[in-house]
Design an enzyme around this catalytic site. Structure first.
Site, PDB file in Angstrom:
ATOM      1  N   LEU A  14      60.380  10.099  66.594  1.00 12.26           N
ATOM      2  CA  LEU A  14      60.514   8.724  66.100  1.00 12.26           C
ATOM      3  C   LEU A  14      59.183   7.996  66.282  1.00 12.26           C
ATOM      4  O   LEU A  14      59.094   7.008  67.010  1.00 12.26           O
ATOM      5  CB  LEU A  14      61.662   8.040  66.837  1.00 12.26           C
ATOM      6  CG  LEU A  14      62.416   6.938  66.067  1.00 12.26           C
ATOM      7  CD1 LEU A  14      62.721   7.331  64.639  1.00 12.26           C
ATOM      8  CD2 LEU A  14      63.702   6.587  66.792  1.00 12.26           C
ATOM      9  N   HIS A  15      58.149   8.549  65.660  1.00  6.97           N
ATOM     10  CA  HIS A  15      56.820   7.946  65.743  1.00  6.97           C
ATOM     11  C   HIS A  15      56.350   7.680  64.327  1.00  6.97           C
ATOM     12  O   HIS A  15      56.963   8.119  63.378  1.00  6.97           O
ATOM     13  CB  HIS A  15      55.806   8.915  66.368  1.00  6.97           C
ATOM     14  CG  HIS A  15      56.236   9.505  67.656  1.00  6.97           C
ATOM     15  ND1 HIS A  15      55.812  10.725  68.083  1.00  6.97           N
ATOM     16  CD2 HIS A  15      57.077   9.045  68.597  1.00  6.97           C
ATOM     17  CE1 HIS A  15      56.355  10.986  69.256  1.00  6.97           C
ATOM     18  NE2 HIS A  15      57.130   9.982  69.585  1.00  6.97           N
ATOM     19  N   ALA A  16      55.205   7.062  64.222  1.00  5.10           N
ATOM     20  CA  ALA A  16      54.476   6.941  62.960  1.00  5.10           C
ATOM     21  C   ALA A  16      55.390   6.502  61.829  1.00  5.10           C
ATOM     22  O   ALA A  16      56.130   5.539  61.967  1.00  5.10           O
ATOM     23  CB  ALA A  16      53.788   8.265  62.640  1.00  5.10           C
TER      24      ALA A  16
END
Lengths: 92, 561
Positions: A14-16
């Site tokens: 759950l990044h970028a």
């Protein structure tokens, strides 16, 4: 209080880009949705519409997270967000 | 008329109005309180307005950005109105802190958290700092940091440009670059040459000019003058007429007497390579592989690498393509290879040396290059950056052989490699002089520092001596192994003639410069080039070296170069 569990499907976690898409979607539901890692105390739950909160959550590919919301539209909002988390947003 | 002498780094003469790059934002003082008469509610409302305005600006920029920048800008736009950031700021405002200071501190806390998480998150900290600066600027009613937005084309004036600024530079709007700081090999200089923009660096005092001032910029002479008159306007018009002629290269680098000097292009990926091939480049003298992966957190897979390299090979069927293995470190960090905390990164674990700290990456890259070379007709050569010793060269050659790559070579950037070129060339098939780093290391002068611009000049006789020594090493080695140049020096037509005179066999440069270098080279015989090289080599200083060479090359003045 409604509650759902979801497994993060995006390959980068759950990044970028997945985090921005998810935060934007959570903001658009019009319901206050919180997110926490599975097993974390409810007090540690963070605002799901905050990209900065999502980034500091540290959810990786395969992590299980808990979404919570209250009030009108809570169930519908959670269902759509769970579906989003369980899609590989990096592959879109 | 007011005149500002500097260092010309990219040719061209132009008249236009200037826009100053806003100064870096000053921190709101610690303990700054709400202004008297401003309630906490007013301040919180002002913060929300500012945050939304910043979000809108960033979304506008995202709408017109390329795909990579777009994703980053969209995420940054979301951060501007982030509920966590706003809530934390409002909490501070409610204790009497000014809105500017509140958002400053709230963002600081987020940055600390992200930095502590490390890796990818630590890098996003820069985005939070960018958003913070924009919100504070909006609250103060001053222009946001970064390249100014403007409808009309302008000459950008700055203290110096960072790589991040140059990525957002729109060549349709910016018609010339002028900096008060920076050196001849700074990022400003490199970006100006690749975009074909006239540029002058290290012009002290230009940062005091008011926005909208009309100036004349001469990127060849290295001067800026206010109140341009008829002379300046006709010089600019003459340049504009010549500029179109100087974009056509016939694809055959040669001296007047037919000594062939292939003119190759420096490229950062397939897109560049296609453009370079269209510009007539006779091959690629430098494929900067790290530019294919600069935004990457993790090592690219072999398949991704194969695809990136093959795109370049396919643009040059039957031609030479020199692939430089990953040159990470110093000003080009790659998180999967380099340590950001080195005290002196230019002298640190960079280039070939990252194979010591992160073994395996190089071998996988060589495997990918070998695989990409299969099925193409390009002649694939491979070279390692930052080689210092013959032992390193030998080891690199054995890694290439193990991967099935037949033409290993080295970059000569470290003075020790130039001095020991004979034994190094005993281990590999070719050498390529990287004049930017060779100059920085020879003169012990940081490429980015304006005050050292005079030292950091490839016309320095000491640098020319090391070029000569490298060629002498190849002659002593006795098998005629080629020594090329792939630094910015090759893009300077006068210096290109000197390099050919010193015995360099190929010149590789930004594709924009091929036509100018080709045109000038064609006016001298090899013997004349050798004489000019001797004059430059024995000059007392770089200015004298350049003047001596230019005096022998009247074509430069005719073409306005």
């Amino acid at each position: 209080m409604s509650e759902r569990k979801a497994t993060v499907a995006s390959s980068s976690g759950l990044h970028a880009r997945p985090a921005s898409l998810f935060a934007a979607a959570a903001g658009e539901t019009g319901v206050e949705v919180t997110i926490a890692m599975d097993g974390a105390p409810i007090d540690d739950a963070m605002d799901a519409s905050s990209i900065l909160s999502l980034m500091t959550l540290g959810a990786e590919h395969g992590s299980v997270v808990v979404l919570r919301a209250e009030g009108d539209g809570a169930d519908a909002a959670l269902d759509s967000l769970v579906q989003m988390l369980e899609t590989d947003l990096d592959a879109l | 008329m007011q005149s500002f002498p500097g260092v010309g780094v990219s040719p061209g003469r132009i008249v236009g109005t200037i826009r100053q790059m806003p100064k870096p934002l000053a921190e709101p003082p610690a303990g700054e309180k709400l202004a008297s008469g401003t309630s906490a509610a007013d301040a919180a409302a002002a913060l929300t307005v500012a945050a939304k305005a910043v979000q809108a600006q960033l979304r506008d920029r995202a709408a017109v950005a390329g795909p990579d920048a777009k994703a980053v800008l969209e995420a940054t736009a979301l951060m501007a109105t982030d509920p966590m950031l706003i809530k934390a700021s409002v909490k501070l405002i409610n204790t009497g802190t000014s809105a500017e200071r509140a958002v400053w501190e709230a963002a600081e806390a987020v940055v600390t958290m992200l930095v502590n998480l490390g890796g990818y998150m630590a890098e996003r900290a820069a985005d939070v700092l960018d958003v913070r600066a924009r919100i504070v600027a909006a609250l103060r009613g001053i222009p946001a940091p970064g390249i100014p937005a403007s409808e009309a084309p302008f000459i950008l004036v700055a203290h110096d440009l960072a790589p991040a600024d140059t990525a957002t530079l729109d060549p349709a709007k910016v018609i010339a670059l002028v900096t008060a700081g920076g050196g001849p090999q700074s990022h400003t200089a490199i970006i100006a040459r690749s975009l074909g923009l006239p540029a002058v660096v290290a012009a002290a005092g230009v940062d005091t000019l008011a926005d909208g001032t009309e100036v004349y910029v001469d990127g060849t002479a290295g001067t800026i003058a206010t109140d341009p008159g008829d002379t300046e306007r006709s010089a600019a018009a003459a340049w504009a007429a010549n500029a179109s002629f100087l974009t056509v290269f016939d694809g055959q680098g040669t001296t007047a007497d037919g000594h062939l000097v292939p003119l190759l292009a420096n490229v950062g990926g397939a897109k560049d390579a296609v453009k370079a091939a269209a510009a007539g480049a006779q091959g690629v003298g430098l494929l900067r592989t790290e530019f294919c992966f600069l935004e990457r957190e993790t090592e690219p897979s072999i398949e991704e690498q194969v695809q990136a390299y093959r795109g370049v090979f396919d643009a040059f069927p039957g031609k030479k393509v020199v692939v430089r293995t990953l040159d990470a470190g110093a000003d080009k960090p790659l998180p999967f290879l380099t340590d950001a905390d080195e005290p002196n990164p230019a002298l640190g674990v960079r280039g070939y040396r990252t194979d010591i700290s992160t073994p395996g990456v190089l071998e996988r890259q060589l495997a990918a290059i070998a695989e990409a070379a299969q099925g193409t007709t390009a002649q694939v050569w491979v070279m390692a950056p930052m080689i210092s010793t013959a032992d390193e060269a030998a080891r690199f050659a054995s890694l290439c052989a193990a991967a099935g790559l037949k033409t290993p070579g080295v970059m000569v950037e470290v003075p020790s490699a130039a001095v020991t070129a004979e034994s190094i060339l005993g281990q590999v098939e070719f050498a390529s002089l990287g004049t930017n780093d060779l100059t920085q290391y020879t003169m012990a002068a940081d490429r980015q520092l304006g005050p050292l611009a005079a030292l950091n000049n490839p016309w320095q006789p000491a640098v020319l001596q090391l070029v000569r020594l490298t060629v002498a090493g190849s002659i002593a080695e006795r098998s005629g192994k080629p020594v090329g140049v792939c630094g910015e020096a090759a893009a300077d037509p006068a210096l290109a003639v000197v390099l050919v005179g010193l015995g360099v066999s190929t010149l590789s440069m930004t594709a924009r410069s091929l036509a100018a270098v080709g045109a000038v080279l064609a006016t001298v015989t090899l013997k004349e080039a050798q004489e000019i090289a001797t004059l430059a080599l024995h000059a007392a200083n770089p200015t004298e070296a350049r003047d001596r060479a230019r005096k022998k090359l009247p074509i430069l003045a005719e073409l306005g170069l």
